[in-house]
Design a protein around this motif. Structure first.
Motif, PDB file in Angstrom:
ATOM      1  N   PRO A   9       0.852  -1.199   0.000  1.00 32.07           N
ATOM      2  CA  PRO A   9       0.000   0.000   0.000  1.00 32.07           C
ATOM      3  C   PRO A   9       0.884   1.244   0.000  1.00 32.07           C
ATOM      4  O   PRO A   9       2.063   1.168   0.336  1.00 32.07           O
ATOM      5  N   PRO A  10       0.336   2.403  -0.343  1.00 29.73           N
ATOM      6  CA  PRO A  10       1.122   3.642  -0.286  1.00 29.73           C
ATOM      7  C   PRO A  10       1.734   3.810   1.103  1.00 29.73           C
ATOM      8  O   PRO A  10       1.095   3.507   2.113  1.00 29.73           O
ATOM      9  N   ALA A  11       2.956   4.286   1.146  1.00 30.70           N
ATOM     10  CA  ALA A  11       3.706   4.375   2.403  1.00 30.70           C
ATOM     11  C   ALA A  11       2.963   5.149   3.489  1.00 30.70           C
ATOM     12  O   ALA A  11       3.021   4.792   4.653  1.00 30.70           O
ATOM     13  N   GLY A  12       2.255   6.182   3.122  1.00 26.28           N
ATOM     14  CA  GLY A  12       1.584   7.004   4.122  1.00 26.28           C
ATOM     15  C   GLY A  12       0.247   6.472   4.593  1.00 26.28           C
ATOM     16  O   GLY A  12      -0.304   6.969   5.576  1.00 26.28           O
ATOM     17  N   ARG A  13      -0.288   5.466   3.914  1.00 24.87           N
ATOM     18  CA  ARG A  13      -1.638   5.009   4.256  1.00 24.87           C
ATOM     19  C   ARG A  13      -1.727   4.453   5.674  1.00 24.87           C
ATOM     20  O   ARG A  13      -2.634   4.825   6.432  1.00 24.87           O
ATOM     21  N   LEU A  14      -0.822   3.600   6.052  1.00 26.35           N
ATOM     22  CA  LEU A  14      -0.850   3.046   7.405  1.00 26.35           C
ATOM     23  C   LEU A  14      -0.593   4.143   8.433  1.00 26.35           C
ATOM     24  O   LEU A  14      -1.266   4.205   9.465  1.00 26.35           O
ATOM     25  N   LEU A  15       0.355   5.017   8.130  1.00 28.60           N
ATOM     26  CA  LEU A  15       0.631   6.125   9.054  1.00 28.60           C
ATOM     27  C   LEU A  15      -0.590   7.017   9.237  1.00 28.60           C
ATOM     28  O   LEU A  15      -0.820   7.555  10.312  1.00 28.60           O
ATOM     29  N   ALA A  16      -1.382   7.179   8.180  1.00 26.82           N
ATOM     30  CA  ALA A  16      -2.551   8.065   8.215  1.00 26.82           C
ATOM     31  C   ALA A  16      -3.777   7.405   8.838  1.00 26.82           C
ATOM     32  O   ALA A  16      -4.813   8.062   8.973  1.00 26.82           O
ATOM     33  N   SER A  17      -3.666   6.158   9.240  1.00 30.50           N
ATOM     34  CA  SER A  17      -4.849   5.461   9.763  1.00 30.50           C
ATOM     35  C   SER A  17      -5.426   6.157  10.996  1.00 30.50           C
ATOM     36  O   SER A  17      -6.637   6.186  11.182  1.00 30.50           O
ATOM     37  N   GLN A  18      -4.591   6.745  11.817  1.00 36.16           N
ATOM     38  CA  GLN A  18      -5.067   7.483  12.988  1.00 36.16           C
ATOM     39  C   GLN A  18      -5.859   8.718  12.561  1.00 36.16           C
ATOM     40  O   GLN A  18      -6.820   9.110  13.202  1.00 36.16           O
ATOM     41  N   CYS A  19      -5.455   9.321  11.440  1.00 31.85           N
ATOM     42  CA  CYS A  19      -6.104  10.537  10.930  1.00 31.85           C
ATOM     43  C   CYS A  19      -7.525  10.245  10.435  1.00 31.85           C
ATOM     44  O   CYS A  19      -8.377  11.135  10.429  1.00 31.85           O
ATOM     45  N   ALA A  20      -7.748   9.006  10.002  1.00 26.89           N
ATOM     46  CA  ALA A  20      -9.022   8.638   9.385  1.00 26.89           C
ATOM     47  C   ALA A  20     -10.200   8.778  10.331  1.00 26.89           C
ATOM     48  O   ALA A  20     -11.335   8.967   9.878  1.00 26.89           O
ATOM     49  N   GLN A  21      -9.962   8.719  11.625  1.00 28.00           N
ATOM     50  CA  GLN A  21     -11.057   8.842  12.583  1.00 28.00           C
ATOM     51  C   GLN A  21     -11.809  10.157  12.416  1.00 28.00           C
ATOM     52  O   GLN A  21     -13.019  10.202  12.584  1.00 28.00           O
TER      53      GLN A  21
END
Length: 108
Positions: A9-21
């Motif tokens: 997956p794109p490198a930032g997707r997992l890092l951005a998971s917290q932002c998704a809330q």
């Protein structure tokens, strides 16, 4: 192998998971939160850096940003910039794509 690399997956997707809330899993926030999809990667990054380096701790975004290093914040910014902005009109989407191109970030 190249196939395994392409499957990542794109490198930032997992890092951005917290932002998704708050900002939505696809960068399209609901309610009063800011949608990030299609925004300028450079603008997102600069805002995140400002929050990270701020002395404020009473705001959730300032606390969240402090948990990432600068490289991680850039990856998150690039990830949100790469997402399609489905909530704006076409003129605004064109302007966002132009800003992303100016930032050196384009969809592949």
């Amino acid at each position: 192998s190249w196939q395994a690399a392409r499957a990542q997956p794109p490198a930032g997707r997992l890092l951005a998971s917290q932002c998704a809330q708050c900002h939505g899993t696809n960068g399209q926030a609901m309610g009063d939160m800011e949608s990030l999809a299609g925004e300028s990667a450079q603008e997102i990054y600069e805002e995140l850096l400002e929050m990270k380096n701020s002395a404020k701790t009473n705001d959730i975004m300032h606390r969240q940003a402090k948990g990432y290093d600068e490289t991680q914040l850039w990856l998150i910014s690039q990830y949100y910039a790469s997402l399609p902005d489905t909530h704006s009109d076409s003129d605004e989407s064109d302007q966002k794509r132009e800003r992303n191109r100016d930032d050196g970030w384009e969809d592949d």
